[in-house]
Scaffold this active site. Structure first.
Site, short mmCIF file in Angstrom:
data_model
loop_
_atom_site.label_atom_id
_atom_site.label_comp_id
_atom_site.label_asym_id
_atom_site.label_seq_id
_atom_site.Cartn_x
_atom_site.Cartn_y
_atom_site.Cartn_z
N ASP A 33 0.87 -1.15 0.03
CA ASP A 33 0.01 -0.06 0.01
C ASP A 33 0.98 1.12 0.07
O ASP A 33 2.04 1.40 0.62
CB ASP A 33 -0.89 0.04 1.10
CG ASP A 33 -0.19 -0.24 2.65
OD1 ASP A 33 0.67 -0.90 2.76
OD2 ASP A 33 -0.45 0.66 3.41
N GLU A 87 0.07 -1.19 5.42
CA GLU A 87 0.90 -1.00 6.51
C GLU A 87 0.83 0.56 7.18
O GLU A 87 0.96 0.93 8.00
CB GLU A 87 2.17 -0.89 5.85
CG GLU A 87 3.51 -0.92 6.69
CD GLU A 87 4.05 0.74 7.07
OE1 GLU A 87 4.87 0.89 8.00
OE2 GLU A 87 3.68 1.44 6.24
ZN ZN Z 1 6.48 2.36 3.94
CA CA Z 2 5.17 5.40 4.83
#
Ligand code: ZN
Ligand code: CA
Length: 373
Positions: free
Chosen positions: A79, A140
């Site tokens: 992501d 993340e």
């Molecule tokens: Zn990252």
């Molecule tokens: Ca980052």
């Protein structure tokens, strides 16, 4: 050995696939197809279902061709911080950037692309290697959500390398703080501000007094604290009955973190009590600190590999978390390797081609050393 054209083409192709958190499916499909073509065993977990995303973490494995070498993993996240549906990419000599209207997505595609290139090099040259795992996570950027769901117990690696910090390539993050969130509701009493102000208890005033005497910002060399938002109130003619404050604190020393959080909560409680207001507090741990020593095998291999390639090795402590916090907390010693991603989380984000190359070579050197070759 590293094929620069292929590496740059991969990086650009990955950056062109829009993949904000929870919408990573397209980039996942592209990476899975690629890894399968290379002959890796690829599977997905069910993280998407748990976090409300359209994609899962990918766990890929390249079985060892050298016996007795430690099993290692490399990790990157799919992501990017924000959507960039038609990213306009500009390549100027060594530098890759956008036209300034969106992020590039080098965070973390400058980690992903060199990993793919390293796997290509290993397979096409039949290089000696121990068992290699790739842990490619979703979501993340919105709280390490993918990594938190990843079934790490199925991955028998003895050490891990997360490719997810900025240059110079050669820098290794060996520690990161514990990070706690704090939500406080201060509850006073509403009253007409003109007709009967003495009947009210202003939540705004109580909370402001608390914040005004609070230690915030940099507390010491390993501890920070911040008030991030302050919401409440509707109309000027009402004594404000309730505010909600969202705050955080971080420290490389969890005891100091707990002391800081207790201090913040005490300020709210004392000032509220002095005015007859109530306080409701919620805390939650975002991630746990880790700190690896210079002689931990994972640090040694990262360091010696960087030095062998004349990369400027430096051990650093991070101010924020990454998937490495989660993997360390789940029991596998893991460092973060620097990549070419620069000015991340801004529209000036950029990446140097030479840094993509260095990152791929660093991964290959780590694989070689881990295999004792
Ligand atoms: Zn990252
Ligand atoms: Ca980052």
């Amino acid at each position: 050995m590293v094929n620069t054209q292929r590496l740059v083409d991969d990086f650009l192709a990955l950056c062109r696939i829009n993949s904000p958190p929870k919408q990573e499916a397209k980039v996942i499909a592209a990476v899975i197809a690629r890894l399968q073509r290379l002959g890796l065993e690829v599977r997905q977990d069910d993280a998407g279902k748990h976090i409300g995303g359209n994609g899962n973490n990918v766990i890929a494995r390249l079985p060892a061709n050298v016996r007795g070498a430690p099993s290692i993993f490399f990790s990157a996240h799919f992501d990017t911080v924000e959507p960039n549906p038609d990213v306009q990419i500009i390549v100027e000599d060594d530098l890759i950037r956008t036209d300034g209207s969106s992020i590039l997505g080098a965070d973390d595609k400058a980690g992903l692309a060199p990993l793919l290139e390293a796997m290509e090099c290993i397979v096409e040259n039949n290089l000696p290697h121990g068992e290699i795992w790739l842990l490619l996570s979703v979501a993340e950027e919105i709280g390490l959500l993918g990594a938190k769901h990843l079934p790490l117990q199925d991955v028998n690696a003895t050490m891990g390398f997360v490719l997810d910090t900025g240059p110079p390539v050669g820098k290794v993050v060996v520690g990161a703080p514990t990070h706690d969130h704090l939500t406080v509701r201060v509850i006073g009493r509403a009253a007409h501000a003109g007709a009967a102000p003495e009947q009210g208890i202003s939540a705004i005033v109580a909370a402001s007094r608390a914040i005004a005497r609070m230690k915030l910002g940099r507390i010491d060399e390993e501890t920070t604290a911040n008030i991030g938002s302050f919401h409440g109130g509707q109309a000027t003619n009402v004594v404000c009955p309730e505010v909600e404050i969202r705050a955080e604190a971080r420290s490389h020393n969890t005891e100091k973190l707990e002391t800081q959080l207790a201090h913040m909560i005490a300020c709210f409680r004392e000032e509220a009590e002095a005015m007859g207001a109530q306080v409701e507090v919620e805390t939650s741990r975002h991630y746990e600190a880790y700190r690896l020593s210079e002689d931990a095998p994972v640090v040694q291999i990262a360091r010696e590999s960087a030095r062998a390639l004349a990369l400027p090795y430096e051990a650093k402590l991070a101010g924020g978390g990454s998937d490495a916090n989660v993997y360390n907390a789940k029991g596998i010693p893991t460092v973060v390797l620097s990549t070419g991603m620069d000015k991340v989380h801004t529209h000036d984000e950029c990446c140097r081609i030479s840094d993509l190359e260095k990152t791929a070579r660093w991964v290959l050197e780590i694989v070689r050393r881990a295999a004792g070759a």
